[in-house]
Enzyme design. Structure first.
Site, mmCIF file in Angstrom:
data_model
loop_
_atom_site.group_PDB
_atom_site.id
_atom_site.type_symbol
_atom_site.label_atom_id
_atom_site.label_comp_id
_atom_site.label_asym_id
_atom_site.label_seq_id
_atom_site.Cartn_x
_atom_site.Cartn_y
_atom_site.Cartn_z
ATOM 1 N N SER A 1 0.818 -1.202 0.000
ATOM 2 C CA SER A 1 0.000 0.000 0.000
ATOM 3 C C SER A 1 0.864 1.269 0.000
ATOM 4 C CB SER A 1 -0.955 -0.043 1.195
ATOM 5 O OG SER A 1 -2.031 0.833 1.038
ATOM 6 N N ASP B 1 -5.626 -3.907 -2.089
ATOM 7 C CA ASP B 1 -4.566 -3.492 -1.176
ATOM 8 C C ASP B 1 -3.733 -4.664 -0.646
ATOM 9 O OD1 ASP B 1 -3.296 -2.483 1.370
ATOM 10 O OD2 ASP B 1 -4.378 -0.675 0.776
#
Length: 260
Positions: free
Chosen positions: A39, A149
């Site tokens: 991320s 993510d």
């Protein structure tokens, strides 16, 4: 001394990772042999792997045009990060082949069955996919598959660095200690987010040579759009407190190399 570094996700909090690494570079001359990230940590890692200094990366992010993020309300999420790919290309995040340092970008398959550590292809698309935190951000398509993510499956990606012979540092910017949340919808949402970001890092902590948790990051949201300097300063403060320990690590590492 060269080290391998795993960078947790955490959105804007990942700027604290830059502050921490700035001190290691400037005060001790530490270099990065390999990087991995999930991320926001993947974005930080990509710029570092490109050869930019932490201070330069901070300035780039402060000037970044976040208004390019577009609404995606009628397609199952709030926003789409797809328009940012072109922006990141223009900032140099084009291809893994152009990086000066090996980088592993963590992705989670949309069905949740696979964790992927990407090392080739479109760099900007990879880091955007690693940052696609549903249901806030839409999944990102890579080679006909949807990814979300990286923090959902491995928020502190030490695993891909284990093949490296270098000392491994893992930096987490989502501390839970001394943290309370109000019993409200938003408070419970934040609590769930912290638990999610921290639950899957336990095995990674044990595998790293040194684990760092940057306290104070919990005072800033992952979608923070200001206070970037203050977040960066948290990392500097943490690293300066640990300088003596790092001096001992460097000395020990030097002694091991000289005896080999």
């Amino acid at each position: 001394m060269k080290i391998a570094v795993a960078l947790s996700g955490g959105g804007a909090r990942c700027l604290a990772q830059l502050g921490y690494l700035h001190v290691l570079q400037q005060k001790l001359g530490i270099e990065f042999a390999a990087l991995s990230g999930s991320s926001g940590g993947a974005i930080v890692g990509a710029f570092l792997a490109l050869g930019l200094s932490p201070a330069k990366i901070l300035e780039i992010i402060k000037k970044f045009n976040f208004s390019k993020i577009k609404l995606n309300l009628f397609h199952g999420t709030l926003f789409s990060l797809e328009p940012l790919i072109k922006e990141l290309h223009q900032l140099g995040l084009k291809s893994f082949d152009e990086l000066h340092i090996p980088l592993f970008v963590t992705l989670t398959s949309y069905d949740g069955k696979e964790t992927l550590y990407v090392t080739n292809g479109d760099l900007a698309r990879a880091v955007i996919a690693s940052s696609s935190l549903i249901p806030i951000f839409a999944p990102t398509m890579i080679d006909g598959k949807q990814y979300i993510d990286g923090g959902f499956s491995d928020n502190l990606p030490v695993n891909p660095l284990l093949q490296s012979r270098y000392f491994t540092l893992a930096i987490n910017v989502n501390p839970l200690n001394h943290l309370t949340f109000p019993q409200t919808l938003w408070g419970n949402f934040k609590r769930a987010g912290y638990i999610l970001l921290n639950t899957n890092i336990r095995n990674s902590i044990a595998k790293a040579d040194k684990y760092v948790q940057i306290d104070g990051c919990q005072n800033f949201g992952i979608l923070e759009r200001k206070n970037f300097d203050a977040i960066y300063a948290l990392g500097i403060h943490q690293a300066e407190k640990e300088l003596k320990e790092w001096e001992e690590i460097c000395l020990k590492n030097s002694s091991i190399k000289s005896s080999q």
